[in-house]
Design an enzyme around this catalytic site. Sequence first.
Site, PDB file in Angstrom:
ATOM      1  N   HIS A  76      94.164 -63.952  53.078  1.00 18.01           N
ATOM      2  CA  HIS A  76      93.258 -64.570  52.107  1.00 18.01           C
ATOM      3  C   HIS A  76      92.750 -65.907  52.639  1.00 18.01           C
ATOM      4  O   HIS A  76      93.539 -66.732  53.116  1.00 18.01           O
ATOM      5  CB  HIS A  76      93.989 -64.802  50.780  1.00 18.01           C
ATOM      6  N   SER A  77      91.440 -66.113  52.603  1.00 16.69           N
ATOM      7  CA  SER A  77      90.835 -67.394  52.965  1.00 16.69           C
ATOM      8  C   SER A  77      91.249 -67.803  54.394  1.00 16.69           C
ATOM      9  O   SER A  77      90.997 -67.061  55.336  1.00 16.69           O
ATOM     10  CB  SER A  77      91.225 -68.445  51.925  1.00 16.69           C
ATOM     11  N   TYR A  78      91.869 -68.978  54.554  1.00 22.79           N
ATOM     12  CA  TYR A  78      92.369 -69.404  55.872  1.00 22.79           C
ATOM     13  C   TYR A  78      93.286 -68.351  56.482  1.00 22.79           C
ATOM     14  O   TYR A  78      93.363 -68.206  57.716  1.00 22.79           O
ATOM     15  CB  TYR A  78      93.106 -70.738  55.719  1.00 22.79           C
ATOM     16  N   GLY A  80      92.870 -65.425  56.940  1.00 25.41           N
ATOM     17  CA  GLY A  80      92.151 -64.523  57.823  1.00 25.41           C
ATOM     18  C   GLY A  80      92.342 -64.881  59.288  1.00 25.41           C
ATOM     19  O   GLY A  80      92.438 -64.005  60.165  1.00 25.41           O
ATOM     20  N   HIS A 221      87.371 -67.010  43.970  1.00 25.97           N
ATOM     21  CA  HIS A 221      87.983 -66.988  45.297  1.00 25.97           C
ATOM     22  C   HIS A 221      89.462 -66.584  45.259  1.00 25.97           C
ATOM     23  O   HIS A 221      89.922 -65.818  46.096  1.00 25.97           O
ATOM     24  CB  HIS A 221      87.827 -68.365  45.945  1.00 25.97           C
TER      25      HIS A 221
END
Length: 238
Positions: A76-78, A80, A221
């Site tokens: 998720h988010s960072y 990735g 998000h």
Amino acid sequence: MATFVLVHGSSHGGWCWKKIIPLLRKYGHEVFAPTLTGLGERSHLVSKDIGLDTHILDILQVLIYEDLDNVILVGHSYGGLVVGGVAEKVPDRIKRLVYLDAYIPQDNKSAFDIITHLETISRFQFHDFRERTLKEQGKQWLIEPYKPEEFGVTNPDDIIWMNSRLDPMPWHTHDQPLRITNPKTKILAKSFICCSEFGNAQFKAQKSSEDWDYHELMKGHDIMITAPTELVQLLKDI
């Protein structure tokens, strides 16, 4: 049944998956939700030396010590960037990479490099991320977390819960570039779940000629908190 390893984003911890873990297990899936070093229940280990490599090793160690193979690795988010780095090292252990509104790794690019590029293609401005250091506390190497509302969270109980858990992010997690060179990594099955305009812009900008499985769940998000049932159904389908 599948084996899911869930990797959280900046300032979060394994705690952020609390709503979806029991739902996935209800369907018989095996689920691991480790917390990255320096965050969550591991925040007492925070230091200026923690970088992206540290977090990649965190997840790599889970796969090795838990003897995990054929894994669906969700970032998720960072996160990735973390799952992309793990895939570079042990692609044979991974069945599919799922980028959940996440940064898509680019060779020799850091999170800051990707953020700078995103500012040119979306309405969101991320430059203040680099201005959120805790310099007034003498900790220029820590980045203040965003508020739950900025992650798209609106439920008052969730906001209170998150505010008690979000932690500052070590600087080197975002300025450390990632090398993407393993040919086995490039052929792994990949899914992208867009949960915000930010995610959609990034996917369109970074998508290569490789095949991607693309989905949208426009629920904010932090989809694992705002719409856990919908997310679990999608992960189950994937």
